[in-house]
Design a protein around this motif. Sequence first.
Motif, mmCIF file in Angstrom:
data_model
loop_
_atom_site.group_PDB
_atom_site.id
_atom_site.type_symbol
_atom_site.label_atom_id
_atom_site.label_comp_id
_atom_site.label_asym_id
_atom_site.label_seq_id
_atom_site.Cartn_x
_atom_site.Cartn_y
_atom_site.Cartn_z
ATOM 1 N N SER A 59 42.245 -107.537 -8.104
ATOM 2 C CA SER A 59 43.059 -106.368 -7.737
ATOM 3 C C SER A 59 42.171 -105.135 -7.573
ATOM 4 O O SER A 59 42.430 -104.289 -6.712
ATOM 5 C CB SER A 59 44.136 -106.117 -8.798
ATOM 6 O OG SER A 59 43.569 -105.642 -10.008
ATOM 7 N N ILE A 63 42.101 -102.822 -4.139
ATOM 8 C CA ILE A 63 42.393 -101.384 -4.086
ATOM 9 C C ILE A 63 41.160 -100.609 -3.629
ATOM 10 O O ILE A 63 41.283 -99.583 -2.940
ATOM 11 C CB ILE A 63 42.901 -100.873 -5.458
ATOM 12 C CG1 ILE A 63 43.585 -99.506 -5.284
ATOM 13 C CG2 ILE A 63 41.781 -100.783 -6.477
ATOM 14 C CD1 ILE A 63 44.841 -99.540 -4.459
ATOM 15 N N ILE A 66 41.164 -100.832 0.095
ATOM 16 C CA ILE A 66 42.217 -99.996 0.672
ATOM 17 C C ILE A 66 41.750 -98.548 0.788
ATOM 18 O O ILE A 66 41.935 -97.893 1.816
ATOM 19 C CB ILE A 66 43.508 -100.079 -0.182
ATOM 20 C CG1 ILE A 66 44.128 -101.475 -0.060
ATOM 21 C CG2 ILE A 66 44.514 -99.014 0.268
ATOM 22 C CD1 ILE A 66 45.306 -101.713 -0.989
ATOM 23 N N TYR A 67 41.120 -98.048 -0.256
ATOM 24 C CA TYR A 67 40.644 -96.657 -0.246
ATOM 25 C C TYR A 67 39.361 -96.485 0.566
ATOM 26 O O TYR A 67 39.022 -95.356 0.938
ATOM 27 C CB TYR A 67 40.415 -96.172 -1.682
ATOM 28 C CG TYR A 67 41.672 -95.665 -2.345
ATOM 29 C CD1 TYR A 67 42.130 -94.375 -2.106
ATOM 30 C CD2 TYR A 67 42.401 -96.478 -3.197
ATOM 31 C CE1 TYR A 67 43.297 -93.897 -2.705
ATOM 32 C CE2 TYR A 67 43.572 -96.025 -3.805
ATOM 33 C CZ TYR A 67 44.007 -94.728 -3.555
ATOM 34 O OH TYR A 67 45.165 -94.268 -4.149
ATOM 35 N N GLU A 88 47.506 -103.086 5.422
ATOM 36 C CA GLU A 88 47.405 -102.275 4.206
ATOM 37 C C GLU A 88 48.609 -102.507 3.293
ATOM 38 O O GLU A 88 48.477 -102.513 2.062
ATOM 39 C CB GLU A 88 47.305 -100.796 4.584
ATOM 40 C CG GLU A 88 46.966 -99.887 3.414
ATOM 41 C CD GLU A 88 46.688 -98.457 3.847
ATOM 42 O OE1 GLU A 88 46.852 -97.549 3.008
ATOM 43 O OE2 GLU A 88 46.308 -98.255 5.016
ATOM 44 N N LYS A 89 49.771 -102.731 3.898
ATOM 45 C CA LYS A 89 50.996 -102.968 3.126
ATOM 46 C C LYS A 89 50.895 -104.262 2.328
ATOM 47 O O LYS A 89 51.234 -104.308 1.139
ATOM 48 C CB LYS A 89 52.199 -103.023 4.073
ATOM 49 C CG LYS A 89 53.547 -103.090 3.371
ATOM 50 C CD LYS A 89 54.674 -103.039 4.388
ATOM 51 C CE LYS A 89 56.031 -103.060 3.691
ATOM 52 N NZ LYS A 89 57.148 -103.005 4.677
ATOM 53 N N LEU A 92 48.338 -103.904 -0.501
ATOM 54 C CA LEU A 92 48.881 -103.140 -1.625
ATOM 55 C C LEU A 92 49.800 -104.009 -2.482
ATOM 56 O O LEU A 92 49.779 -103.922 -3.717
ATOM 57 C CB LEU A 92 49.634 -101.916 -1.111
ATOM 58 C CG LEU A 92 50.089 -100.895 -2.162
ATOM 59 C CD1 LEU A 92 48.896 -100.367 -2.952
ATOM 60 C CD2 LEU A 92 50.840 -99.742 -1.497
ATOM 61 N N ARG A 93 50.587 -104.861 -1.831
ATOM 62 C CA ARG A 93 51.462 -105.773 -2.574
ATOM 63 C C ARG A 93 50.643 -106.767 -3.398
ATOM 64 O O ARG A 93 50.988 -107.069 -4.544
ATOM 65 C CB ARG A 93 52.382 -106.519 -1.609
ATOM 66 C CG ARG A 93 53.514 -105.668 -1.036
ATOM 67 C CD ARG A 93 54.332 -106.452 -0.029
ATOM 68 N NE ARG A 93 55.442 -105.645 0.497
ATOM 69 C CZ ARG A 93 56.239 -106.042 1.491
ATOM 70 N NH1 ARG A 93 56.035 -107.222 2.061
ATOM 71 N NH2 ARG A 93 57.210 -105.263 1.903
ATOM 72 N N PHE A 95 47.671 -106.263 -4.549
ATOM 73 C CA PHE A 95 47.103 -105.482 -5.648
ATOM 74 C C PHE A 95 48.090 -105.375 -6.806
ATOM 75 O O PHE A 95 47.728 -105.595 -7.970
ATOM 76 C CB PHE A 95 46.724 -104.079 -5.135
ATOM 77 C CG PHE A 95 46.518 -103.066 -6.221
ATOM 78 C CD1 PHE A 95 45.381 -103.091 -7.007
ATOM 79 C CD2 PHE A 95 47.478 -102.087 -6.455
ATOM 80 C CE1 PHE A 95 45.192 -102.154 -8.017
ATOM 81 C CE2 PHE A 95 47.301 -101.146 -7.457
ATOM 82 C CZ PHE A 95 46.152 -101.187 -8.245
ATOM 83 N N ILE A 96 49.345 -105.070 -6.503
ATOM 84 C CA ILE A 96 50.372 -104.916 -7.536
ATOM 85 C C ILE A 96 50.645 -106.242 -8.236
ATOM 86 O O ILE A 96 50.701 -106.317 -9.468
ATOM 87 C CB ILE A 96 51.671 -104.347 -6.930
ATOM 88 C CG1 ILE A 96 51.435 -102.922 -6.412
ATOM 89 C CG2 ILE A 96 52.802 -104.368 -7.948
ATOM 90 C CD1 ILE A 96 52.585 -102.351 -5.597
ATOM 91 N N TYR A 130 41.590 -98.793 -10.767
ATOM 92 C CA TYR A 130 42.389 -98.016 -9.808
ATOM 93 C C TYR A 130 41.871 -96.579 -9.708
ATOM 94 O O TYR A 130 41.678 -96.049 -8.609
ATOM 95 C CB TYR A 130 43.861 -98.005 -10.225
ATOM 96 C CG TYR A 130 44.704 -97.118 -9.331
ATOM 97 C CD1 TYR A 130 45.101 -97.554 -8.066
ATOM 98 C CD2 TYR A 130 45.057 -95.824 -9.726
ATOM 99 C CE1 TYR A 130 45.851 -96.738 -7.229
ATOM 100 C CE2 TYR A 130 45.801 -94.999 -8.900
ATOM 101 C CZ TYR A 130 46.191 -95.464 -7.655
ATOM 102 O OH TYR A 130 46.925 -94.651 -6.821
ATOM 103 N N SER A 134 40.314 -94.594 -6.439
ATOM 104 C CA SER A 134 41.065 -93.466 -5.885
ATOM 105 C C SER A 134 40.429 -92.106 -6.180
ATOM 106 O O SER A 134 40.685 -91.140 -5.457
ATOM 107 C CB SER A 134 42.493 -93.481 -6.438
ATOM 108 O OG SER A 134 42.486 -93.367 -7.860
#
Length: 308
Positions: A59, A63, A66-67, A88-89, A92-93, A95-96, A130, A134
């Motif tokens: 994960s 992430i 993604i960033y 990206e969607k 993100l899923r 990752f969660i 995370y 970020s």
Amino acid sequence: MIHFLNLIRWKNLVMIALVQLLIKYALLLPFFESHGVITTLSPLAFSLLVISTLCIAASGYIINDIYDIETDKVNKPERVIVGTYVSEKVALRLFIVLNVIGVGLGFYLSNGIGKSGFFVIFFMASALLYIYSSYLKQMLLVGNIVVSLVVALSLLLVGIFELLPVINEGNRKIQIFFFRLILDYAIFAFMVNLVRELVKDIEDIDGDYKAGMQTLPIVLGRDRTTKIVFILSLIPIFSVVYYVVTNLFKQQLFVGYFLIFIIAPLIYISIKLFSAEHKSHYKHISSVLKLVMLTGLLSIVLYPLVLK
């Protein structure tokens, strides 16, 4: 499927799992009868610990990608997965989901051994990965240190779960001895990974500059940072030499292995850093550092041959 595997850095995950397995099955269990080492987790529970670690690590890679979409388009355009092969969607899923599985298993294991407080380790690792992607990654040195600490934690986690819960007055000395041994390897992983993180920052300076990051090469310049990383690369060399001389000097097998597969490559890396100029040089150094970390951690398999 191949793009998903590349997204979660499957090679890195295999290395994490391999090292955790070696710590339990090559370092701890062989000394159950001869030294009285006691472990906490059953094979099934240990498998859940490995899966939890891999899910949280995977994960973290997701992430981060993604960033890093914009910076990777500059630094590694051929390796951009999010937005190219995986939306990206969807990323993100993933990752969660992986975070929920990893932290959830950590909660289950911590309560299962009567150490509910250990759950914080999984939660903090997930949160740090995370926050690193970020926010912390853009801060001078902080991100490099944090991600290296998380790498070290993946090793130390085995010692925390396997050795600490079953310490008593009768076995305290031997349990602490092996925990410190695992800690030594975790420190080694931290030092080598920190050097590698800084080398990667030098390699990725163009994309990071475009993204407005404040990495060491951007703040001090490539040449000055290279000199600093060269000095830092000497620390693991001297540390390993000191460790071998102090603890393993009479073990010829260890001395030979460490000289050939750890110390010599580390010296090679320092020499290369001293003369590095182009992006390809730093990429090569980063690859060798990753290999040295692997060979260093693989030395765990030698302990059953010398500690009798």
